[in-house]
Design a protein around this motif. Structure first.
Motif, PDB file in Angstrom:
ATOM      1  N   GLY A 234       0.789  -1.226   0.000  1.00  0.00           N
ATOM      2  CA  GLY A 234       0.000   0.000   0.000  1.00  0.00           C
ATOM      3  C   GLY A 234       0.817   1.269   0.000  1.00  0.00           C
ATOM      4  N   TRP A 235       1.980   1.261  -0.666  1.00  0.00           N
ATOM      5  CA  TRP A 235       2.823   2.458  -0.701  1.00  0.00           C
ATOM      6  C   TRP A 235       2.054   3.629  -1.312  1.00  0.00           C
ATOM      7  CZ3 TRP A 235       8.234   0.565  -2.817  1.00  0.00           C
ATOM      8  CH2 TRP A 235       8.844  -0.207  -1.819  1.00  0.00           C
ATOM      9  N   ARG A 236       2.243   4.795  -0.722  1.00  0.00           N
ATOM     10  CA  ARG A 236       1.622   6.010  -1.230  1.00  0.00           C
ATOM     11  C   ARG A 236       2.374   7.213  -0.676  1.00  0.00           C
ATOM     12  NH1 ARG A 236      -2.169   8.413   2.122  1.00  0.00           N
ATOM     13  NH2 ARG A 236      -3.296   9.100   0.278  1.00  0.00           N
ATOM     14  N   GLY A 237       1.888   8.406  -0.953  1.00  0.00           N
ATOM     15  CA  GLY A 237       2.477   9.622  -0.383  1.00  0.00           C
ATOM     16  C   GLY A 237       3.915   9.837  -0.797  1.00  0.00           C
ATOM     17  N   ARG A 238       4.738  10.217   0.181  1.00  0.00           N
ATOM     18  CA  ARG A 238       6.127  10.585  -0.125  1.00  0.00           C
ATOM     19  C   ARG A 238       6.944   9.408  -0.626  1.00  0.00           C
ATOM     20  NH1 ARG A 238       7.887  14.743   4.777  1.00  0.00           N
ATOM     21  NH2 ARG A 238       6.332  16.370   4.291  1.00  0.00           N
ATOM     22  N   VAL A 239       6.644   8.208  -0.130  1.00  0.00           N
ATOM     23  CA  VAL A 239       7.380   7.029  -0.600  1.00  0.00           C
ATOM     24  C   VAL A 239       7.176   6.847  -2.098  1.00  0.00           C
ATOM     25  CG1 VAL A 239       7.584   4.532  -0.431  1.00  0.00           C
ATOM     26  CG2 VAL A 239       7.276   5.888   1.640  1.00  0.00           C
ATOM     27  N   ALA A 240       5.928   6.926  -2.528  1.00  0.00           N
ATOM     28  CA  ALA A 240       5.620   6.779  -3.955  1.00  0.00           C
ATOM     29  C   ALA A 240       6.245   7.900  -4.777  1.00  0.00           C
ATOM     30  CB  ALA A 240       4.108   6.754  -4.158  1.00  0.00           C
ATOM     31  N   GLN A 241       6.212   9.123  -4.255  1.00  0.00           N
ATOM     32  CA  GLN A 241       6.770  10.257  -4.981  1.00  0.00           C
ATOM     33  C   GLN A 241       8.281  10.111  -5.155  1.00  0.00           C
ATOM     34  OE1 GLN A 241       5.455  13.514  -2.529  1.00  0.00           O
ATOM     35  NE2 GLN A 241       3.323  12.874  -2.734  1.00  0.00           N
ATOM     36  N   ARG A 242       8.957   9.640  -4.128  1.00  0.00           N
ATOM     37  CA  ARG A 242      10.413   9.487  -4.218  1.00  0.00           C
ATOM     38  C   ARG A 242      10.794   8.387  -5.202  1.00  0.00           C
ATOM     39  NH1 ARG A 242      11.188   9.884   2.327  1.00  0.00           N
ATOM     40  NH2 ARG A 242      11.096  12.178   2.481  1.00  0.00           N
ATOM     41  N   TRP A 243      10.094   7.287  -5.175  1.00  0.00           N
ATOM     42  CA  TRP A 243      10.387   6.211  -6.116  1.00  0.00           C
ATOM     43  C   TRP A 243      10.077   6.638  -7.549  1.00  0.00           C
ATOM     44  CZ3 TRP A 243      12.383   1.201  -5.630  1.00  0.00           C
ATOM     45  CH2 TRP A 243      12.722   0.824  -4.326  1.00  0.00           C
ATOM     46  N   THR A 244       9.001   7.397  -7.718  1.00  0.00           N
ATOM     47  CA  THR A 244       8.676   7.905  -9.050  1.00  0.00           C
ATOM     48  C   THR A 244       9.778   8.823  -9.554  1.00  0.00           C
ATOM     49  OG1 THR A 244       6.299   7.793  -8.583  1.00  0.00           O
ATOM     50  CG2 THR A 244       6.990   9.186 -10.415  1.00  0.00           C
ATOM     51  N   GLY A 245      10.253   9.717  -8.695  1.00  0.00           N
ATOM     52  CA  GLY A 245      11.337  10.619  -9.078  1.00  0.00           C
ATOM     53  C   GLY A 245      12.611   9.875  -9.430  1.00  0.00           C
ATOM     54  N   ALA A 246      12.938   8.847  -8.656  1.00  0.00           N
ATOM     55  CA  ALA A 246      14.145   8.073  -8.935  1.00  0.00           C
ATOM     56  C   ALA A 246      14.038   7.330 -10.262  1.00  0.00           C
ATOM     57  CB  ALA A 246      14.397   7.082  -7.799  1.00  0.00           C
ATOM     58  N   GLY A 247      12.885   6.704 -10.497  1.00  0.00           N
ATOM     59  CA  GLY A 247      12.704   5.974 -11.749  1.00  0.00           C
ATOM     60  C   GLY A 247      12.750   6.878 -12.955  1.00  0.00           C
ATOM     61  N   PHE A 248      12.126   8.054 -12.854  1.00  0.00           N
ATOM     62  CA  PHE A 248      12.116   8.974 -13.981  1.00  0.00           C
ATOM     63  C   PHE A 248      13.506   9.563 -14.222  1.00  0.00           C
ATOM     64  CE2 PHE A 248      11.080  13.163 -15.963  1.00  0.00           C
ATOM     65  CZ  PHE A 248      10.559  12.650 -17.144  1.00  0.00           C
ATOM     66  N   THR A 249      14.281   9.758 -13.167  1.00  0.00           N
ATOM     67  CA  THR A 249      15.654  10.245 -13.325  1.00  0.00           C
ATOM     68  C   THR A 249      16.495   9.257 -14.118  1.00  0.00           C
ATOM     69  OG1 THR A 249      15.552  11.483 -11.235  1.00  0.00           O
ATOM     70  CG2 THR A 249      17.748  10.950 -12.102  1.00  0.00           C
ATOM     71  N   PHE A 250      16.381   7.968 -13.812  1.00  0.00           N
ATOM     72  CA  PHE A 250      17.089   6.952 -14.591  1.00  0.00           C
ATOM     73  C   PHE A 250      16.644   6.978 -16.048  1.00  0.00           C
ATOM     74  CE2 PHE A 250      17.857   4.593 -10.475  1.00  0.00           C
ATOM     75  CZ  PHE A 250      19.241   4.685 -10.534  1.00  0.00           C
ATOM     76  N   LEU A 251      15.351   7.192 -16.262  1.00  0.00           N
ATOM     77  CA  LEU A 251      14.835   7.213 -17.625  1.00  0.00           C
ATOM     78  C   LEU A 251      15.383   8.409 -18.399  1.00  0.00           C
ATOM     79  CD1 LEU A 251      12.956   5.285 -19.104  1.00  0.00           C
ATOM     80  CD2 LEU A 251      11.075   6.836 -18.626  1.00  0.00           C
ATOM     81  N   LEU A 252      15.482   9.559 -17.733  1.00  0.00           N
ATOM     82  CA  LEU A 252      16.085  10.726 -18.377  1.00  0.00           C
ATOM     83  C   LEU A 252      17.544  10.475 -18.722  1.00  0.00           C
ATOM     84  CD1 LEU A 252      14.690  13.802 -16.388  1.00  0.00           C
ATOM     85  CD2 LEU A 252      14.251  13.220 -18.770  1.00  0.00           C
TER      86      LEU A 252
END
Length: 268
Positions: A234-252
């Motif tokens: 049930g991850w959500r909130g800041r945990v989800a935001q940080r993982w999203t940011g990390a994944g998108f950074t790798f993609l960039l």
């Protein structure tokens, strides 16, 4: 001069729309403003799409590079937002995306890119389309994550001014974020599979290909863990935001990072 004017049209449309959204009434039921915004956005998307064809297509040759790829990514992300805007009004997302899209419309004038693929086969065309869909969906997801983080911080500090009226419920935005990530993850998986299996992908820069593959695989792993964490814990909130940011950074880094080094720093 003609090329400059051609690129200025969508850039100006996006800038004008950003101004309209910024000065629009903050009531969620401002339907007249929403309709005008959709018209401006549609005009910008149509002209931007024409410019992308001008920048990237030349008969049987496909031109690619850092700036055209960024421009295409923002165009696809705004197309997705345009479809989404009929369901939910997300002015704050527009205010984040439109200035970036306006700048990306002008970038090909300075960095046209020198990666040219002559008579690309159907496999390469499919690979590029799927990859850009994945990048664009993840870009839209990253913008949603930024919007969630900013809003939650303002709520935490009790900064409850009228700007919050532009936003839908945070739970709605968070659910949309994970739907975007889930669909983008499917496209990213197909991108990795096609990149490994298709024989007609260009390999003239093997080091660049290895970097792209490594960073894309890292992004795939990060988003896979995020989706698993959402489903199982049930991850959500800041945990989800940080993982999203990390994944998108790798993609960039997988595309924009390698092409920035080659085209801007090394002039290759």
């Amino acid at each position: 001069m003609d090329a400059i004017l051609l690129h200025l049209v969508p850039a100006s449309a996006y800038a004008l729309l950003a101004l309209v959204v910024w000065r629009a009434p903050k009531r969620i039921d401002a339907t007249s403003t929403a309709a005008a915004s959709r018209i401006l956005l549609a005009a910008g998307l149509l002209t931007h799409g024409f410019v992308l064809g001008y920048d990237m297509l030349d008969g049987a040759t496909l031109r690619f590079g850092l700036a055209p790829a960024l421009s295409l990514t923002l165009w696809l992300a705004l197309v997705l937002y345009f479809a989404e805007s009929f369901v939910t009004r997300l002015d704050s997302l527009l205010l984040l995306a439109l200035p970036v899209a306006s700048v990306c419309c002008l970038l090909p004038l300075a960095l046209p890119g020198d990666v040219q693929i002559t008579t690309p086969g159907w496999g390469l065309r499919l690979h590029l389309v799927v990859a850009m869909l994945a990048y664009s969906l993840f870009a839209l997801a990253a913008l949603h994550a930024v919007m969630l983080a900013v809003t939650e911080r303002r709520l935490h500090h009790a900064q409850l001014d009228g700007d919050l009226d532009r936003l839908p419920p945070l739970l709605t935005v968070e659910n949309l974020l994970f739907r975007l990530i889930a669909v983008a993850f499917v496209f990213l998986s197909l991108t990795l599979a096609s990149g490994l299996l298709l024989p007609d992908l260009p390999t003239t820069r093997p080091l660049t290909v290895k970097y792209k593959l490594g960073f894309t695989a890292a992004s795939w792993l990060v988003f896979g863990v995020l989706l698993a964490g959402r489903h199982l814990r049930g991850w959500r909130g800041r945990v989800a935001q940080r993982w999203t940011g990390a994944g998108f950074t790798f993609l960039l880094l997988a595309y924009a990072g390698t092409h920035f080094v080659l085209e801007v720093l090394f002039k290759r």
